[in-house]
Scaffold this motif. Structure first.
Motif, PDB file in Angstrom:
ATOM      1  N   ALA A 160       0.846  -1.198   0.000  1.00  0.00           N
ATOM      2  CA  ALA A 160       0.000   0.000   0.000  1.00  0.00           C
ATOM      3  C   ALA A 160       0.881   1.249   0.000  1.00  0.00           C
ATOM      4  N   VAL A 161       0.509   2.212  -0.828  1.00  0.00           N
ATOM      5  CA  VAL A 161       1.204   3.506  -0.886  1.00  0.00           C
ATOM      6  C   VAL A 161       0.172   4.598  -0.630  1.00  0.00           C
ATOM      7  N   ILE A 162       0.465   5.456   0.325  1.00  0.00           N
ATOM      8  CA  ILE A 162      -0.440   6.552   0.690  1.00  0.00           C
ATOM      9  C   ILE A 162       0.297   7.875   0.525  1.00  0.00           C
ATOM     10  N   THR A 163      -0.161   8.719  -0.392  1.00  0.00           N
ATOM     11  CA  THR A 163       0.464  10.032  -0.567  1.00  0.00           C
ATOM     12  C   THR A 163      -0.399  11.108   0.072  1.00  0.00           C
ATOM     13  N   VAL A 164       0.251  12.057   0.694  1.00  0.00           N
ATOM     14  CA  VAL A 164      -0.424  13.193   1.334  1.00  0.00           C
ATOM     15  C   VAL A 164       0.357  14.460   1.009  1.00  0.00           C
ATOM     16  N   PRO A 169       9.146  -1.917   2.966  1.00  0.00           N
ATOM     17  CA  PRO A 169       8.028  -1.798   3.917  1.00  0.00           C
ATOM     18  C   PRO A 169       6.749  -2.386   3.325  1.00  0.00           C
ATOM     19  N   HIS A 170       5.808  -2.724   4.198  1.00  0.00           N
ATOM     20  CA  HIS A 170       4.500  -3.184   3.724  1.00  0.00           C
ATOM     21  C   HIS A 170       3.607  -2.002   3.333  1.00  0.00           C
ATOM     22  N   ILE A 171       3.717  -0.939   4.120  1.00  0.00           N
ATOM     23  CA  ILE A 171       2.892   0.255   3.888  1.00  0.00           C
ATOM     24  C   ILE A 171       3.813   1.478   3.808  1.00  0.00           C
ATOM     25  N   VAL A 172       3.614   2.282   2.771  1.00  0.00           N
ATOM     26  CA  VAL A 172       4.387   3.511   2.591  1.00  0.00           C
ATOM     27  C   VAL A 172       3.454   4.702   2.787  1.00  0.00           C
ATOM     28  N   ILE A 173       3.860   5.609   3.651  1.00  0.00           N
ATOM     29  CA  ILE A 173       3.093   6.833   3.915  1.00  0.00           C
ATOM     30  C   ILE A 173       4.043   8.016   3.751  1.00  0.00           C
ATOM     31  N   GLY A 174       3.683   8.976   2.930  1.00  0.00           N
ATOM     32  CA  GLY A 174       4.605  10.106   2.785  1.00  0.00           C
ATOM     33  C   GLY A 174       4.137  11.156   1.799  1.00  0.00           C
TER      34      GLY A 174
END
Length: 447
Positions: free
Chosen positions: A72-76, A123-128
């Protein structure tokens, strides 16, 4: 409905129980089933509606810790929001018996260290933020070709801050079967090309709120006309007893100036804006959670980028140029049904903006700070509702006066003046005669 009805894995339910979450918000109730079905989604809802857990819970439910790959990739658009989502994700992950690796990639952090760590494991989850994620992707260190879910959070803010092109490049590196979730407070027209390019027949859901702001929020208006604003705000801090108050300003320079003024006058205040370095921001946020401050002086970045619990008051140092940010500012208080007070300082030039906000359903109560207390005061539109103290002229009189204003001979001016005066005398005599007749008639009837 209860969260238990979603039948999440045991560790996810434990995390929800720890948070005290029993009933999902309107956004969560409607969108979590859609996300779990695997389709692409565009979710439009207001700030503070519970979007973070709306996408995090299904991500954790679908994640396989045994696969050592980015899933999962989460962009903010902001570092603060990335940190907020990171904390929410960690709170869930800690309840899992399997090791779930979560990476936090934002500007201002140690890039070399991140690159080194990526050599040993993904990583399993990327947040950035988009810039740092794309940097790591471009270097070949971050591998996302097995990603199952791609989240673009606060898409309108991402667009406004010029990050959408970078998000586009990240999306181009994802597998075709990836599920894309776009969340935003609004869906601007300029966002449409991105949505059409990457989302396959998305479900588009707009979660309408009953009102643009919570009913538990009182909106006060304070005029700054003839007042020095710093002094006025200092007086307000003496009259208020907030659990925590955020003072929103329009520029970093104004934040620095007001923060310096308040702290020099003994006010326990922090500052948050784009110019504050990441390490300092983290320190400030930790102090905020410990209630070391009564006030936070912040730019609009904080309105969309962080979620601070327990904000009892919001003070608008000035009305934002983009009126949608007014809603995001005020939405920092009055959460979860708790009461909140939003105080907006305004000057006569702001009247058109205030009218626009009123059209959006916001009801302002005019106040004045007097003798250390906030008191109700007159409506700023009182002149519009005032009845004229004179009777309007009839058409004949208007014509005479207009003739008088024209450039004409002096003798004719006197004639017009005489006619106007004569008409007034006749009207007075007629009124007097009418009044006298009424008196005589009343006298006769009395016999």
């Amino acid at each position: 409905m209860l969260f238990k009805e979603f039948n999440f894995s045991a560790f996810i339910q434990e995390a929800l129980d720890e948070l005290g979450f029993q009933e999902p918000t309107a956004v969560q109730e409607k969108l979590i089933p859609v996300i779990r079905s695997g389709v692409d989604l565009v979710g439009e809802s207001q700030t503070g509606s519970g979007k973070t857990h709306t996408f995090l819970l299904p991500i954790f439910e679908k994640l396989n810790p045994d696969i050592s790959a980015v899933q999962a990739v989460i962009t903010v658009p902001s570092r603060e929001l990335a940190y907020q989502i990171l904390q929410a994700a960690k709170q869930i992950a800690v309840h899992s018996q399997s090791d779930i690796r979560i990476a936090h990639y934002v500007g201002g952090t140690d890039k070399l260290r991140q690159l080194e760590k990526l050599k040993s494991s993904q990583p399993h989850i990327v947040i950035g933020t988009p810039g740092r994620i794309y940097d790591l992707l471009q270097s070949g260190s971050l591998v996302i070709h097995k990603t199952q879910t791609f989240v673009v959070d606060e898409a309108d803010m991402t667009l406004d801050m010029g990050f959408l092109d970078t998000v586009d490049k990240i999306a181009a590196a994802l597998p075709k079967e990836v599920q894309i979730l776009v969340f935003s407070a609004t869906i601007p027209q300029k966002l449409q090309p991105f949505l059409k390019k990457y989302l396959a027949n998305p479900v588009i859901e707009k979660i309408a709120s009953e009102s643009v702001i919570a009913d538990s929020i009182d909106n006060w208006l304070l005029s700054t006309k003839g007042r020095e604003k710093n002094t006025q705000i200092l007086e307000m801090t003496k009259a208020l007893s907030p659990y925590l108050a955020i003072i929103f300003v329009n520029t970093k320079e104004r934040a620095e100036d007001l923060h310096a003024y308040l702290t020099s006058n003994g006010v326990k205040a922090a500052k948050l804006h784009g110019g504050v370095v990441p390490r300092e921001r983290r320190r400030i946020m930790n102090q905020v959670k410990k209630l070391d401050f009564d006030y936070i002086v912040a730019t609009d970045l904080a309105a969309r980028g962080i979620d601070i619990e327990g904000v009892s008051h919001v003070i608008n140092d000035a009305i934002p140029q983009d009126l949608s940010f007014f809603i995001h500012r005020v939405g920092r208080t009055g959460r979860n049904g708790l009461p909140g007070i939003a105080i907006t300082l305004y000057q006569p030039d702001d009247d058109s903006d205030i009218r626009e906000l009123e059209k959006m359903g916001i009801r302002f109560v005019p106040k004045i700070l007097k003798d250390g207390h906030f008191q109700n005061t007159y409506d700023r539109d009182r002149r519009l509702h005032r009845k004229p103290a004179y009777q309007p002229l009839d058409t004949e009189m208007i014509g005479l006066i207009k003739k008088k204003k024209k450039k004409i001979k002096p003798g004719y001016k006197k004639k017009i003046q005489w006619q106007a005066n004569e008409k007034r005398r006749k009207e007075r005599r007629a009124a007097a005669r009418s009044q006298e007749r009424s008196k005589r008639k009343a006298k006769r009837q009395s016999f």
